[in-house]
Design an enzyme around this catalytic site. Structure first.
Site, PDB file in Angstrom:
ATOM      1  N   PRO A 141       0.833  -1.206   0.000  1.00 58.08           N
ATOM      2  CA  PRO A 141       0.000   0.000   0.000  1.00 58.08           C
ATOM      3  C   PRO A 141       0.867   1.255   0.000  1.00 58.08           C
ATOM      4  CG  PRO A 141      -0.539  -1.454   1.855  1.00 58.08           C
ATOM      5  CD  PRO A 141       0.701  -1.982   1.225  1.00 58.08           C
ATOM      6  N   GLU A 142       0.556   2.175  -0.905  1.00 58.78           N
ATOM      7  CA  GLU A 142       1.266   3.444  -0.979  1.00 58.78           C
ATOM      8  C   GLU A 142       0.379   4.538  -0.377  1.00 58.78           C
ATOM      9  OE1 GLU A 142       4.259   3.915  -1.952  1.00 58.78           O
ATOM     10  OE2 GLU A 142       4.787   2.072  -3.001  1.00 58.78           O
ATOM     11  N   ARG A 186      22.701  18.864  -4.560  1.00 60.18           N
ATOM     12  CA  ARG A 186      22.501  17.408  -4.458  1.00 60.18           C
ATOM     13  C   ARG A 186      22.798  16.737  -5.807  1.00 60.18           C
ATOM     14  NH1 ARG A 186      19.590  15.536  -0.130  1.00 60.18           N
ATOM     15  NH2 ARG A 186      20.546  13.594  -0.819  1.00 60.18           N
TER      16      ARG A 186
END
Ligand SMILES: [Zn+2]
Length: 275
Positions: free
Chosen positions: A2-3, A156
């Site tokens: 499940p997200e 980054r």
């Protein structure tokens, strides 16, 4: 697994059924799932006032017999499911916890692989808990903005797909949604996070929100093991644009969708549409 959209759908399904119900007793049929289960006894006799979500945690707010508010925090792990039943129905397969409410409803927790976990907190202990402390902003909340994400990206070198899947940057952007958002934003998944212009970051923020909102509206989209609170499978109602479509033509340009592996996860993208 499940997200975020599935967890949101579970919360929206559970709340109208259980809000303002009084919990009689919790029966745990084993002492642990992924971790040792908490002592549920402070919740006995408590009133369930609210069910909401933070990241992929389901938060159930109880007003307890001692006048305190407590939060039952639940993570579904890989295969966790909640079902609401009426009456004294026998425990189903892989049912590990049952919440009996005074009016006759019961909330059942099933979990075949037992990667789910739970805790009982007060508001204060929840906010300072190790689960909560590592979480970045909610993708659908105002504080997840182009300004915020652009600032996080600076310097980054990490690939943008891996970057947006980091829960300390933003919660709930799982593998499927990361691929779909990057396609929608026209950004190559391997591009360094710090090497994306602010207008494109803005497009990425909007794309992430759009993809998640779409999935919530479609009722959640995990590929397997997810069942909505009413027992119907919550598969995506509409097809993905790139996810799982390696070798098939891009819906925009007709080029074949490619598949690569990033941080051990499959990434799908279009070489022509994403730069
Ligand atoms: Zn394309």
């Amino acid at each position: 697994m499940p997200e975020l959209p599935e967890v949101e759908v579970v919360c929206r399904g559970l709340e109208p059924l259980l809000k303002d119900q009084q919990l009689k007793k919790v029966h745990a049929f084993r002492s642990d799932l992924r971790y040792v289960l908490p002592d549920f006894s402070p919740l006995h006799g408590a009133w369930l006032k609210k069910i909401c979500r933070r990241s992929k945690y389901i938060l159930m707010y109880f007003l307890c017999a001692d006048g305190q508010q407590r939060i039952l925090c639940w993570h579904l792990g890989m295969t966790g499911q909640f079902h609401v039943l009426n009456g004294d129905v026998k425990a189903g397969l892989h049912e590990h916890v049952r919440f009996d409410f005074v009016g006759g409803l019961s909330l059942r927790y099933r979990d075949a692989r037992r990667f789910g976990y739970a805790g009982v907190f007060t508001e204060r202990t929840w906010l300072s808990s190790k689960w909560m402390k590592v979480l970045g902003p909610e993708p659908l909340a105002k504080d997840f903005s182009a300004e915020y994400l652009y600032e996080q990206c600076q310097q980054r070198k990490i690939a943008v797909k891996t970057f947006i899947m980091d829960a300390s940057v933003v919660v709930g952007v799982g593998n499927i949604y990361a691929a779909e958002s990057l396609f929608l934003a026209g950004i190559h998944p391997k591009r360094a996070a710090g090497n994306i212009s602010k207008p494109r970051i803005n497009r990425l923020v909007i794309s992430i929100q759009h993809v998640l909102q779409d999935a919530i509206e479609a009722g959640g989209s995990s590929i397997s093991d997810f069942v909505k609170v009413d027992g119907k499978p919550g598969y995506f109602a509409h097809a993905f644009q790139v996810y799982g479509r390696a070798g098939e033509p891009c819906l925009h340009c007709g080029q074949n969708i490619r598949r690569i592996t990033q941080s051990g996860r499959s990434t799908f993208y279009c070489l022509k549409c994403q730069r």
